[in-house]
Scaffold this active site. Structure first.
Site, PDB file in Angstrom:
ATOM      1  N   CYS A  79      43.217  30.926  59.756  1.00  0.00           N
ATOM      2  CA  CYS A  79      44.497  31.153  60.417  1.00  0.00           C
ATOM      3  C   CYS A  79      45.008  32.574  60.130  1.00  0.00           C
ATOM      4  CB  CYS A  79      45.497  30.077  60.015  1.00  0.00           C
ATOM      5  SG  CYS A  79      46.887  29.939  61.170  1.00  0.00           S
ATOM      6  N   HIS A 167      42.725  25.055  61.253  1.00  0.00           N
ATOM      7  CA  HIS A 167      42.726  24.678  59.835  1.00  0.00           C
ATOM      8  C   HIS A 167      41.636  23.639  59.555  1.00  0.00           C
ATOM      9  CE1 HIS A 167      46.384  26.734  58.376  1.00  0.00           C
ATOM     10  NE2 HIS A 167      46.764  26.642  59.645  1.00  0.00           N
ATOM     11  N   GLU A 169      40.728  22.518  56.768  1.00  0.00           N
ATOM     12  CA  GLU A 169      41.023  21.738  55.572  1.00  0.00           C
ATOM     13  C   GLU A 169      41.831  20.481  55.853  1.00  0.00           C
ATOM     14  OE1 GLU A 169      44.420  24.795  55.795  1.00  0.00           O
ATOM     15  OE2 GLU A 169      42.321  24.602  56.390  1.00  0.00           O
ATOM     16  N   GLY A 222      51.369   7.065  28.980  1.00  0.00           N
ATOM     17  CA  GLY A 222      50.866   5.888  29.658  1.00  0.00           C
ATOM     18  C   GLY A 222      50.308   6.220  31.025  1.00  0.00           C
ATOM     19  N   SER A 226      47.748  12.195  30.868  1.00  0.00           N
ATOM     20  CA  SER A 226      47.754  12.273  29.405  1.00  0.00           C
ATOM     21  C   SER A 226      46.702  11.340  28.810  1.00  0.00           C
ATOM     22  CB  SER A 226      49.141  11.950  28.844  1.00  0.00           C
ATOM     23  OG  SER A 226      49.514  10.609  29.102  1.00  0.00           O
TER      24      SER A 226
END
Length: 507
Positions: A79, A167, A169, A222, A226
């Site tokens: 683009c 585009h 993607e 939780g 992490s």
């Protein structure tokens, strides 16, 4: 040496999506500000120039000298990136009579162009631009057209320099991933060696070298990020890792104990801290959402700092920061615009060095790495859950009684989604306790009790979201069960707002 594609970001909303598509091709890529191309990096095998909200003629437009890239590495302009290539090399770009937006079809494709290998004529593409290329540079030639866009794609003569004004993607470009594969694999020569197993092997080796015998502390929430960070670190340094899981009293029903058991099953050294009384005390009477968030954020830091200070010889703070966080932390001019540290302020306060083992990964890659590490699917596939927990799903002030009502209503909703096979079909779901009471009848008695709203959305990245079309039979059953089993609730509603204009959470 880890080969990589560099994506230069000119401000497009879909730049991250380009990165995700390249990663889907088992190829490592980095998204960098448009003016931060890494010179003399032998690991770079190709360059992609993103789109932009600007015109190439706009004074505010982000620009580089594309002539300096040509001929050195394969280049693909998307683009705005394509228009910049054309404009700077002698072509002409003009405002289109009307904005070219939406679906189009490639009516002509150059069969000799490697970028369009195995892509059929007539394939659907997605256009989104106000300007259009009206003349190519003398040494460029057209490789694809639509009914209304003659220069939908082009290539520089004798060079691996390409441009497309659509585009590839986005989902609506039917053969977009094939086009990107043609560029990344066929033209740039990627060996497609980027996968969860190779990431784990490389990262564990790097962590061992980086951390040595140093001790590390990690805050667990939780959540998937992490958790995967903890398991990865545990694989690298074992007993030198200490994790801290703070319960602010605003988690889902039984979540603290269940997650603690999961963590122990994964072999993590976890300190569980019940700080619910502290948080309830500090939140008493607070109704403003941002104040709630700040109180909980500061309270978490205070508890984490207190527990971490009891440990000896800790030199590193680990965090579950992921790649989108890192990208968003820098504007395309390279200026820090917001911090994504999961426990903001702790590195400076505690004088610890920062370790972020997942900072190269997108969310879907984190999940893939977690599965490769053996993390249970119930942790990997969990819906996103707000850091302040149920505090931002209770409209108005927070009390232990309100939390208990919401926990039980929410448990019925979430367990129902699982039982009906719907949990994995929605991006995020939760229950909101409303600050209103309404009249109801239970048995022969009139009631005046609270209402809850059920919220379930579909999404791919949480930037936009649509309300989930859950079966009426399911909603009826959940509503009936909540009203019958949760004392204090006599009305259930379903939120059918999309984002935008609404947000996923109510606060």
């Amino acid at each position: 040496m880890q080969e990589k594609i560099i994506i230069l970001d000119f401000g497009s909303q879909t730049t991250q999506l380009i990165g995700r598509r390249v990663r889907e091709l088992n190829t490592y890529c980095e998204i960098l500000p448009y003016n931060k191309f890494p010179e003399n990096d032998p690991s770079v095998i190709g360059v992609i120039l993103s789109g932009s909200p600007f015109s190439v003629y706009d004074e505010k437009a982000f620009k580089i000298n594309t002539k300096e890239l040509r001929g050195k590495l394969p280049v693909l302009g998307i683009c705005f990136g394509a228009q910049l290539l054309a404009y700077q090399n002698g072509g002409n770009v003009e405002g289109a009579p009307s904005r070219e937006y939406g679906r189009a079809h490639l009516t002509e494709i150059d069969p000799e162009c490697r970028l369009f290998a195995d892509i059929p004529k007539g394939t659907q593409v997605w256009m989104s631009h106000g300007d259009t290329i009206t003349e190519l540079p003398a040494d460029f030639h057209v490789t694809a057209s639509t009914d209304s866009v003659r220069f939908a794609a082009f290539q520089a003569d004798g060079e691996q320099t390409y441009g497309v004004q659509f585009h590839p993607e986005v989902y609506h470009t039917e053969d977009g991933l094939q086009l990107l594969k043609n560029f990344v694999v066929g033209i740039c020569g990627s060996r497609q060696q980027w996968n969860p197993e190779s990431f784990i092997e490389t990262t564990v080796a790097q962590l061992k070298e980086q951390l040595g015998d140093d001790k590390v502390v990690l805050g667990l929430s939780g959540g998937v990020d992490s958790t995967v960070a903890g398991v990865l670190l545990n694989k690298a340094i074992g007993k030198n890792l200490t994790c801290i899981f703070v319960d602010h009293g605003l988690l889902r029903l039984n979540e603290f104990n269940e997650v603690m058991e999961d963590y122990k099953g994964l072999g993590l050294n976890v300190i569980g801290v019940d700080a619910s009384e502290k948080f309830f005390s500090e939140l008493k009477g607070v109704t403003e959402p941002e104040r709630k968030r700040k109180i909980i954020g500061k309270g978490f830091i205070d508890v984490f700092d207190r527990e971490a200070s009891k440990l000896t010889d800790v030199k590193w703070l680990a965090q579950g920061t992921i790649y989108p966080d890192c990208i968003e932390s820098l504007s395309i001019t390279g200026t820090v615009i917001k911090s994504h540290h999961n426990v903001g302020g702790l590195p400076e306060k505690m004088h610890l060095k920062l370790c972020e083992p997942l900072r190269l990964l997108f969310k879907d890659e984190v999940r893939a790495v977690g599965r490769a590490l053996g993390v249970p699917e119930r942790l990997i596939g969990r819906h996103p859950f707000p850091g302040p927990g149920l505090a931002v799903r209770i409209l108005g002030d927070i009390t232990p009684e309100k939390v208990q009502i919401l926990q039980h209503a929410d448990h019925i909703f979430i367990q129902g989604l699982r039982d009906w096979g719907l949990y994995d079909k929605v991006w995020q779901a939760g229950t909101i306790l409303l600050p209103v009471q309404s009249v109801g009848v239970m048995g022969d008695e009139r009631t005046y009790e609270q209402a809850v709203a059920l919220r379930a959305v579909t999404s791919t990245d949480a930037m936009t979201a649509d309300w989930a079309r859950l079966p009426y039979e399911f909603l009826a059953k959940v509503s009936n069960e909540i009203i019958n089993k949760v004392r204090g609730v006599n009305r259930v509603t379903y939120d059918i707002s999309s984002k935008p204009p609404a947000t996923i959470e109510w606060e």
